[in-house]
Write a protein that holds these residues in place. Structure first.
Motif, PDB file in Angstrom:
ATOM      1  N   ALA A  93      28.933  93.107   0.052  1.00  0.00           N
ATOM      2  CA  ALA A  93      29.931  92.915  -0.998  1.00  0.00           C
ATOM      3  C   ALA A  93      29.255  92.661  -2.338  1.00  0.00           C
ATOM      4  O   ALA A  93      29.692  93.167  -3.376  1.00  0.00           O
ATOM      5  CB  ALA A  93      30.852  91.738  -0.640  1.00  0.00           C
ATOM      6  N   LEU A  94      28.183  91.878  -2.317  1.00  0.00           N
ATOM      7  CA  LEU A  94      27.490  91.582  -3.572  1.00  0.00           C
ATOM      8  C   LEU A  94      26.885  92.858  -4.153  1.00  0.00           C
ATOM      9  O   LEU A  94      26.848  93.038  -5.363  1.00  0.00           O
ATOM     10  CB  LEU A  94      26.389  90.537  -3.334  1.00  0.00           C
ATOM     11  N   ARG A  95      26.421  93.758  -3.286  1.00  0.00           N
ATOM     12  CA  ARG A  95      25.866  95.015  -3.783  1.00  0.00           C
ATOM     13  C   ARG A  95      26.935  95.867  -4.421  1.00  0.00           C
ATOM     14  O   ARG A  95      26.698  96.570  -5.384  1.00  0.00           O
ATOM     15  CB  ARG A  95      25.252  95.793  -2.637  1.00  0.00           C
ATOM     16  N   ALA A  96      28.131  95.835  -3.823  1.00  0.00           N
ATOM     17  CA  ALA A  96      29.205  96.664  -4.356  1.00  0.00           C
ATOM     18  C   ALA A  96      29.770  96.084  -5.648  1.00  0.00           C
ATOM     19  O   ALA A  96      30.432  96.795  -6.406  1.00  0.00           O
ATOM     20  CB  ALA A  96      30.321  96.782  -3.324  1.00  0.00           C
ATOM     21  N   ASN A  97      29.511  94.821  -5.897  1.00  0.00           N
ATOM     22  CA  ASN A  97      30.094  94.166  -7.060  1.00  0.00           C
ATOM     23  C   ASN A  97      29.660  94.857  -8.342  1.00  0.00           C
ATOM     24  O   ASN A  97      28.488  95.133  -8.557  1.00  0.00           O
ATOM     25  CB  ASN A  97      29.646  92.698  -7.075  1.00  0.00           C
ATOM     26  N   ASN A  98      30.629  95.109  -9.195  1.00  0.00           N
ATOM     27  CA  ASN A  98      30.362  95.850 -10.413  1.00  0.00           C
ATOM     28  C   ASN A  98      30.079  94.930 -11.596  1.00  0.00           C
ATOM     29  O   ASN A  98      29.723  95.384 -12.661  1.00  0.00           O
ATOM     30  CB  ASN A  98      31.576  96.732 -10.717  1.00  0.00           C
ATOM     31  N   GLU A  99      30.286  93.646 -11.435  1.00  0.00           N
ATOM     32  CA  GLU A  99      30.098  92.699 -12.530  1.00  0.00           C
ATOM     33  C   GLU A  99      29.084  91.654 -12.093  1.00  0.00           C
ATOM     34  O   GLU A  99      28.678  91.614 -10.943  1.00  0.00           O
ATOM     35  CB  GLU A  99      31.427  91.997 -12.860  1.00  0.00           C
ATOM     36  N   SER A 100      28.698  90.793 -13.018  1.00  0.00           N
ATOM     37  CA  SER A 100      27.758  89.747 -12.651  1.00  0.00           C
ATOM     38  C   SER A 100      28.458  88.717 -11.765  1.00  0.00           C
ATOM     39  O   SER A 100      29.513  88.190 -12.123  1.00  0.00           O
ATOM     40  CB  SER A 100      27.238  89.051 -13.898  1.00  0.00           C
ATOM     41  N   PHE A 101      27.858  88.487 -10.606  1.00  0.00           N
ATOM     42  CA  PHE A 101      28.474  87.546  -9.666  1.00  0.00           C
ATOM     43  C   PHE A 101      28.536  86.139 -10.264  1.00  0.00           C
ATOM     44  O   PHE A 101      29.433  85.363  -9.972  1.00  0.00           O
ATOM     45  CB  PHE A 101      27.667  87.533  -8.368  1.00  0.00           C
ATOM     46  N   TRP A 102      27.581  85.802 -11.111  1.00  0.00           N
ATOM     47  CA  TRP A 102      27.513  84.413 -11.585  1.00  0.00           C
ATOM     48  C   TRP A 102      28.396  84.150 -12.782  1.00  0.00           C
ATOM     49  O   TRP A 102      28.878  83.040 -12.954  1.00  0.00           O
ATOM     50  CB  TRP A 102      26.067  84.060 -11.934  1.00  0.00           C
ATOM     51  N   THR A 103      28.609  85.158 -13.635  1.00  0.00           N
ATOM     52  CA  THR A 103      29.279  84.846 -14.895  1.00  0.00           C
ATOM     53  C   THR A 103      30.669  85.455 -15.029  1.00  0.00           C
ATOM     54  O   THR A 103      31.470  84.974 -15.825  1.00  0.00           O
ATOM     55  CB  THR A 103      28.438  85.334 -16.086  1.00  0.00           C
ATOM     56  N   PHE A 104      30.978  86.507 -14.285  1.00  0.00           N
ATOM     57  CA  PHE A 104      32.267  87.179 -14.467  1.00  0.00           C
ATOM     58  C   PHE A 104      33.418  86.242 -14.083  1.00  0.00           C
ATOM     59  O   PHE A 104      33.402  85.610 -13.028  1.00  0.00           O
ATOM     60  CB  PHE A 104      32.313  88.447 -13.618  1.00  0.00           C
ATOM     61  N   GLU A 105      34.429  86.165 -14.973  1.00  0.00           N
ATOM     62  CA  GLU A 105      35.566  85.284 -14.678  1.00  0.00           C
ATOM     63  C   GLU A 105      36.730  86.124 -14.184  1.00  0.00           C
ATOM     64  O   GLU A 105      37.543  86.623 -14.971  1.00  0.00           O
ATOM     65  CB  GLU A 105      35.961  84.496 -15.931  1.00  0.00           C
ATOM     66  N   GLY A 106      36.822  86.253 -12.882  1.00  0.00           N
ATOM     67  CA  GLY A 106      37.901  87.054 -12.330  1.00  0.00           C
ATOM     68  C   GLY A 106      37.601  87.341 -10.876  1.00  0.00           C
ATOM     69  O   GLY A 106      36.488  87.088 -10.405  1.00  0.00           O
TER      70      GLY A 106
END
Lengths: 361, 362
Positions: A93-106
């Motif tokens: 899931a983290l690989r598929a994530n299109n935004e920064s896991f740490w900073t994206f608010e959503g």
């Protein structure tokens, strides 16, 4: 430990088997020599009378020992397995994530491409837990002192028992109460705080409803009995000699508490607070019911909103697809790491002052 | 009689004022309290900044300040501190009792609304939003089965682990285990739920479930047993340490092997304490919602088979009813909450009573 004859006589069931096993053939009883290197007890070598039976390579003793060793190892295996399996499910899931896991608010892990970030959730988790502890701990220590040193003994014991019972009430009950009956008073309080203290940034504008304030108040009420019950136990174990010495030197009751009770109880209280913090960080259902479930980092604790990692997992689990589950597991991994750090820190503090805490923590 | 012969003693002189510190008269505290309340009312209503609640809060603060000032003037600084802290500690108690009492009152008054045979005898199967009845039978079945299985898994494992730590373990490895048992106490319930979700539901169970993730009561029991394990280990460990060493030594002197000493002498002696710890762990597990929500899935129908298909539990039932829009669901939620609390409290009270009878008690 002062062992009285009456006590060992009462070991009851423990007594008989000893007697029966004594009636067994003498050779069997010598198997005690199988325990090499048992400190503090004479064994091996000393038994004179002729040839002792050799220790069997695989006897009941070894089997039992191996069994307990396996059970002990299970604990380590489970902790390692938690980390491994969470990572295994989180990574895709983290690989598929299109935004920064740490900073994206959503939190849109079900979309294509998936977007989700932990920042707001971790912030909400830490903020609500810290607020809850800030409110609960002073009050809890006050109650613990009241029950152990101010209230009449009988009353103190009865109320202490009731507090112990409240500590066992499931969190879903507190959450339901907080959402249905506590939200309105807290909304009124929020409006009042905003009107008169609105210049302080944390008391911002509404709308008032399921806010961080409500969530942390409910958390505080939940944590209160736990911290109280543990610290009361610790305070009650203060050596009477210390208390009486303080009083004999002319200390007032408060001075006695400050000089004799609080220093003695400090490690235990730290342990209690850390346990409370652990509960608050991991609390799921009460926060799922009382927080507004938004994804923004805001210090305004009055307005509707706020979220926590655990509450988010409970709220979003039903609708999650494969990536969604992976994303939730990834957030759970972060929560696991946070609580692990808090716990290890707490345990390190306690273990350093072990002589005090052996019974207290 | 001798007393008539002895001369009458002169009355002892009144104690000099210097020996006895001056004290605030008994009426001082209530007088200060009333004055503080009146002043608070005047302030609050005069400035128009709030209602009766604020009057009480401001009044309490003024009372603390007034008490400190008065005691400081009459009795001195140390005594003033003592009085103020005492008042603070008492007010902490009052402050905390209010919300807790409100929780208990709401629970009892709301929970008794649906406390009928129908609630305990039916499930939520085919109960729509407009139906007033429907009950928690399926949830009670689920709770009992899940907690039962979790206990069956945890108790042997936990007791053996504690035996290893206390009786066999030495050095670094035993210390590590003990340390991680402590750490495990703090693992959040939702994380154990996620663990079982990742490990059992999504990875292991699809093998024998045609590739579909197997949500089941057994998965919930696994998650609960991860939660219960550290509690059981810790309490068993404490109890085993309390067993007097002479009991063990007596058994060894009679030539009883160590494993038999542990099983026949040490464990029976520590048994009441161990049972207490187990019951407390069971009580905590029964109230957990999050793991059950993640791995058992919940469900409206009765499912007696914990190894297949969704199951509910009381705590989960409360949470799900709380999220429903039907006007009848709050009553069901509160009654289920009352049932759950009753179950948990019975276990806890029994455990505490058992602990009180325990001869090894600290």
């Amino acid at each position: 430990m002062g062992d009285t004859p009456q006590r060992s006589a009462h070991a009851g069931t423990g007594g008989n088997p000893v007697a029966t096993s004594h009636e067994r053939p003498a050779g069997a009883s010598a198997r005690v020599a199988e325990r090499p290197g048992n400190p503090g007890r004479p064994d091996g070598g000393l038994g004179g009378g002729g040839a002792l039976p050799r220790a069997r390579a695989f006897g009941a003793e070894r089997a039992f020992r191996g069994l307990t060793l396996a059970a002990g190892t299970t604990v380590l295996v489970v902790i390692a397995a938690i980390a491994i399996f969470l990572v295994a499910k989180a990574v895709p899931a983290l690989r598929a994530n299109n935004e920064s896991f740490w900073t994206f608010e959503g939190w849109f892990p079900n979309d294509d491409p998936p977007q989700f970030g932990i920042g707001a959730l971790a912030f909400g988790t830490v903020l609500s837990s810290l607020l809850a502890l800030l409110m609960a701990v002073p009050v809890a220590l006050g109650i613990a002192l009241y029950l152990s040193h101010y209230a009449p003994r009988r009353l103190g014991n009865t109320l202490g028992f009731l507090i112990d019972l409240l500590a066992a009430v499931p969190s879903v009950v507190f959450g339901l109460w907080g959402r249905d009956y506590f939200a309105q008073p807290v909304a009124d309080l929020s409006a009042w705080l905003n009107r008169h203290f609105g210049w302080i940034p944390i008391f911002g504008d509404g709308p008032y409803g399921n806010s961080i304030l409500l969530g942390s108040l409910v958390l505080a009420i939940m944590v209160l009995p736990i911290v109280t019950s543990l610290s009361r136990e610790v305070f009650r174990q203060t050596p009477t000699a210390n208390e009486e010495a303080a009083l004999a030197l002319g200390a007032t009751r408060w001075e006695m508490i400050r000089t004799a009770v609080l220093p003695y109880g400090r490690p235990g209280v730290i342990a209690a607070v850390m346990l409370g913090l652990g509960r608050a960080l991991g609390e799921t259902i009460a926060l799922a019911l009382t927080l507004g479930s938004t994804y923004a980092i805001s210090f305004n604790i009055l307005a509707s909103g706020g979220n926590s990692i655990a509450a988010n997992i409970a709220n979003r689990f039903a609708e999650a697809n494969d990536t969604g589950r992976g994303a939730l597991i990834a957030s759970g991994l972060v929560l696991f790491a946070i609580t692990l750090i808090v716990n290890i820190t707490a345990r390190a503090i306690i273990y350093r002052r072990r002589e005090f805490t052996e019974s207290a923590a | 009689m001798t007393t008539t012969l002895t001369p009458r003693r002169p009355r002892p002189p009144a104690q000099p004022a210097t020996l006895r510190a001056r004290r605030l008269p008994a009426y001082a505290a209530p007088v200060i309290a009333v004055a503080a309340l009146l002043l608070a009312a005047a302030l609050v209503y005069g400035a128009g900044i709030g209602g009766p609640v604020l009057v009480v809060v401001v009044g309490a603060l003024l009372y603390l300040a007034g008490l400190f000032v008065a005691a400081n003037a009459v009795e001195g600084r140390r005594s003033a501190r003592n009085r103020t802290w005492s008042a603070l500690i008492h007010s902490a108690f009052v402050l905390a009792v209010l919300p807790l009492a409100s929780v208990v009152w709401t629970l009892v008054s709301k929970g008794s609304e649906r406390l009928d045979a129908n609630f305990f005898g039916t499930s939520m199967n085919n109960i729509g939003a407009r139906d007033a009845n429907g009950g928690a039978y399926h949830a009670i079945v689920g709770t009992l089965q899940q907690v039962g299985i979790a206990t069956l898994i945890t108790v042997p494992l936990g007791v053996l682990c504690a035996i290893y730590i206390v009786e066999y373990g030495r050095g670094r490895f035993a210390f590590t285990i003990r340390f991680f048992v402590d750490v495990m106490t703090g693992i959040p319930s939702i994380v154990t739920g996620l663990f079982v979700l990742a490990f059992w539901v999504l990875i292991v169970s699809p093998w024998f479930n045609d590739g579909r993730p197997g949500f089941s009561g057994f998965a919930a029991a696994l998650a609960l047993s991860v939660l219960m394990l550290p509690t059981v280990v810790r309490s068993t460990e404490e109890m085993l340490r309390l067993v007097p060493a002479p009991l063990r030594e007596g058994a060894y002197a009679l030539g009883v092997p160590k494993w038999k000493t542990i099983l026949r002498v040490v464990l029976p002696t520590a048994l009441p304490g161990i049972v207490t710890g187990i019951m407390l762990a069971v009580a905590r597990a029964a109230g957990e919602t999050a793991p059950v929500l993640l791995v058992a899935g919940g469900g409206a129908a009765i499912n007696f088979n914990p190894f297949e298909n969704n199951q509910s539990s009381l705590a989960l039932f409360v949470y799900q009813q709380a999220g429903e829009a039907s006007k009848y669901s709050p009553a069901r939620a509160w009654t289920a909450a009352l049932t759950l609390v009753a179950l948990v409290l019975v276990l806890t009270v029994a455990a505490k009573l058992l602990a009180r009878r325990n001869r090894l008690g600290r």
